[in-house]
Design a protein around this motif. Structure first.
Motif, short mmCIF file in Angstrom:
data_model
loop_
_atom_site.label_atom_id
_atom_site.label_comp_id
_atom_site.label_asym_id
_atom_site.label_seq_id
_atom_site.Cartn_x
_atom_site.Cartn_y
_atom_site.Cartn_z
N ASN A 1 1.04 4.24 -2.67
CA ASN A 1 0.89 5.65 -2.30
C ASN A 1 2.04 6.48 -2.86
OD1 ASN A 1 -1.33 4.94 -0.74
ND2 ASN A 1 -0.19 4.89 1.18
N GLN B 1 0.83 -1.20 0.00
CA GLN B 1 0.00 0.00 0.00
C GLN B 1 0.87 1.26 0.00
OE1 GLN B 1 -3.69 0.21 0.16
NE2 GLN B 1 -2.93 2.16 -0.62
N GLN B 2 1.91 1.25 0.82
CA GLN B 2 2.76 2.45 0.89
C GLN B 2 3.48 2.70 -0.43
OE1 GLN B 2 2.13 4.46 2.94
NE2 GLN B 2 2.39 3.94 5.10
N LEU C 1 1.94 9.62 -5.62
CA LEU C 1 2.46 10.95 -5.32
C LEU C 1 3.57 11.29 -6.30
CD1 LEU C 1 2.58 13.38 -3.37
CD2 LEU C 1 4.19 12.09 -1.99
N THR D 1 6.89 9.21 0.94
CA THR D 1 5.88 8.33 1.52
C THR D 1 6.49 7.46 2.62
OG1 THR D 1 4.75 8.31 -0.57
CG2 THR D 1 4.16 6.60 0.96
#
Lengths: 291, 407
Positions: free
Chosen positions: A9, A5-6, A13, A252
């Motif tokens: 993310n 998930q990170q 970004l 992140t």
């Protein structure tokens, strides 16, 4: 599952940074100008997209094209009015002018429409996909796709077209290019038009993904895109893409370890480190000045 | 030449005489007012006709003009009602409004004008904590009561040295109280035991709410499983939200302002965080709904001063009266607080039996169980009202009255 998930993310970004950095690095690559007003063209693009959708009731693709078109015109106007007469001036004079232009656009926009933020209308389907337990929104996939497609188009223009050839010639040696019959002014205008159109596209993508747009929204992403461009190797188009993604993922990760207030600081630490240890960036080669 | 000088001199003399006459007139009326305001205490009043002057030191222009304007509307309605009902002991209320231009220095000047020139019995205002604090010294020196409708910072009524400002009161609850209410609501109404806090690290307001939420929630038997911070003007909260999600909270408290909160809620829902969110009055803006989207806002709550949809009779009477006076406009929290400030003050003046500042101050400090639109007020030791807070829930982008929570 958290880490997947990170990384998702971070890539979402990073693709925004990459999208802004593309135009940045291109202008720098051709005329060696750090165009600090680029982040503000990005902001204008977002607002043009917003008004195109809200007031003129356009759908997404036409609104994107209108925003790119108006941003391109704005870029050319900025170049003609502010930078052209400084072409033979010192680099620092051009840099300071760029900062002035940036402030002028920011506060001009506030003067015209006020400083209140707007919520970008949701024009794209917003679906969530589950991959290995990570949520990926269709909008972030779309932004990544837009960045990659625009990068490929840009590569094609620079390396395969006549105007691209002229750009490369001007970047190599503007005087010699002029002697070879290349219209340097027109080439530089074209560079600004393309770079600013990319900024406008990034503005619309940002609006779709992050919803909130406001007159000072270009400041931080503009600086981050500059860091991304330097990180990847300023002036190198795939470098902007890689730099943007790396920066997004690093930021992140800083948040993922619980230090989110330090995120901006991390970006600038990267800038300092890269300038100390590898000033030519990830993709840059160490070239010696030819005598 | 001589003639001209002569005419100039005579002109000067005439205008001087006029000016002195004017001053004398002013002084005269001022004296008679002073006499009148002393009368009820002494001779028991000489019948109606005289008025009680109250100053309103408000942000009628400038950065937070919308707050000041709303409060002024509430004040006007309340004064109109009280005067229609015969005033206080037969004396009509007279409001003298001064615009402090949302500026602390102007607020001080306005307070000086109101106390020394207009000789008001009390001042209502200002809307913000900063503009209220700027008046504290002036009203204390002049023994005039100052009542802020909406200054929520704890330092308004209690000075830096921890001493209570004798003449300063407020109608609204204070910042930390909202944190307490949210914690009690989460623990008792939503029955959650694991909460996360995601606070704006750049705002005193948010920090105050976060600290009091944490205290109350842990005292109520809950635990804080994750505490994260963001910086105002951030736009990407996904990384931190993923971190919060991994801690598995059943409830997330987000003290902050609507610009960031809107984005946080949108991004949280995209990441599959379905638990309830809650915040304070900083969320209260139509922009929040635009930014987050109506669907994402479902299952979120805010604490606020009051709700126009509260079925309570006092509130509905007020809402009807307000709509009648202002073309059907639904009153917001600032309208209600301005309105309540007048009634709180009127109650104090009535019990003091005098328009004298020192007596009003003592009466106000003893206010107990006074039913107002924004709740039943009892003034505590720190001159803050202990009162109920209203909890609102967002349903499809609309604020819906949920419940009232007692302190």
């Amino acid at each position: 599952m958290d880490w997947i998930q990170q990384i998702v993310n971070g890539i979402s970004l990073g693709s925004i940074y990459a999208l802004i950095a593309l135009g940045y690095t291109m202008v720098y690559g051709i005329i060696k100008l750090i165009n600090f007003a680029h982040g503000d063209v990005f902001m204008v693009g977002a607002f043009v997209g917003f008004y195109a959708i809200e007031s003129w009731k356009l759908s997404f693709i036409p609104a994107l094209l209108v925003a790119m078109g108006i941003s391109a015109v704005l870029g050319v106007v900025i170049e003609r009015v502010a930078y052209k007469r400084l072409r033979n001036a010192t680099r620092i004079a051009a840099l300071i002018t760029a900062i002035g232009v940036s402030l002028f656009i920011e506060y001009g926009t506030i003067y015209i429409r006020g400083a209140q933020p707007e919520a970008f209308p949701s024009v794209l389907p917003d679906q969530i996909f589950k991959v290995f337990g990570a949520s990926i929104s269709s909008q972030s996939i779309f932004i990544l796709l837009i960045s990659i497609i625009l990068m490929l188009i840009l590569q094609f223009i620079v390396h395969r077209t006549k105007i691209g050839k002229a750009m490369r010639a001007v970047s190599y040696d503007a005087e010699a290019a002029r002697l070879m019959g290349i219209n340097v002014d027109r080439t530089i205008s074209a560079t600004f038009a393309i770079g600013s159109a990319l900024a406008g596209a990034a503005g619309v993508a940002f609006g779709v993904y992050y919803t909130k747009i406001e007159p000072l929204m270009g400041v931080i992403p503009g600086l981050k895109a500059f860091v991304a461009a330097v990180l990847g190797g300023i002036g190198i188009i795939p470098g902007a893409m890689i730099g943007g993604l790396v920066l997004g993922i690093v930021e992140t990760m800083v948040s993922a370890f619980g230090y989110s207030p330090w995120r901006d600081a991390a970006a600038f630490v990267i800038l300092i480190l890269i300038l100390i240890f590898r000033p030519s960036g990830i993709l840059g080669k160490n070239t010696r000045e030819k005598v | 030449m001589k003639k001209i000088i002569g005419s100039k001199v005579s002109y000067l003399l005439v205008s001087l005489t006029l000016f002195v006459g004017l001053l004398a007139g002013c002084g005269g009326s001022g004296n008679s007012d002073g006499g009148a305001s002393n009368q009820p205490g002494g001779s028991g009043g000489s019948g109606g006709g005289e008025s009680i002057k109250i100053g309103a030191n408000l942000e009628l222009s400038g950065a937070v003009a919308s707050y000041g304007q709303s409060i002024a509307e509430g004040i006007d309605l309340a004064v109109e009602e009280i005067n229609k009902g015969g005033g206080i002991d037969g004396k009509k209320l007279e409001i003298i409004k001064v615009d402090n231009k949302s500026d602390a220095a102007e607020a001080t000047n306005a307070a000086i004008k109101l106390t020394s020139q207009d000789k008001v019995s009390a001042i209502i205002g200002a809307a913000t904590s900063g503009d209220t604090v700027a008046q504290v010294q002036v009203v204390t020196d002049n023994h005039t009561v100052l009542l802020t409708p909406s200054g929520t910072s704890p330092i308004v009524t209690v000075g830096q040295d921890g001493k209570v400002n004798d003449y300063v009161f407020r109608t609204c609850f204070i910042d930390p109280f909202q944190g307490n209410v949210a914690a009690n609501f989460a623990a008792k109404e939503l029955k959650v035991t694991k909460a996360a806090i995601f606070a704006d690290s750049a705002s005193d307001y948010a920090k105050g709410l976060a600290v009091s939420f944490k205290d109350t929630f842990t005292k109520a038997g809950g635990s804080i499983v994750s505490e994260e911070a963001y910086v105002a003007k951030d736009t990407d909260f996904r990384a931190t939200l993923t971190r919060i999600k991994a801690a598995n909270p059943e409830f997330i408290f987000i003290p902050g302002y609507y610009e960031e909160v809107g984005l946080i809620i949108k991004q949280a829902r995209e990441l599959g965080i379905t638990v309830p969110f809650m915040g304070g009055d900083g969320w209260d803006s139509p922009k929040l709904v635009e930014l987050a989207g109506a669907a994402a806002l479902n299952n979120t709550y805010i604490t606020n001063h009051y709700s126009s949809e509260d079925p309570d009779k006092t509130i509905q009477t007020f809402v009807t009266a307000f709509k009648g006076k202002y073309n059907g406009k639904s009153p917001d929290a600032f309208n209600a607080l301005g309105y309540d400030s007048v009634y709180l003050l009127a109650d104090g003046i009535k019990r003091a039996g005098s328009a004298d500042g020192a007596k009003i101050k003592d009466a106000l400090a003893q206010t107990k169980d006074l039913a107002l639109v924004s709740g039943k007020i009892t003034i505590d030791q720190q001159h803050n009202p202990a009162k109920t807070a209203t909890v609102l829930e967002y349903k499809d982008g609309k604020q819906v009255f949920k419940t009232k929570v007692n302190p």
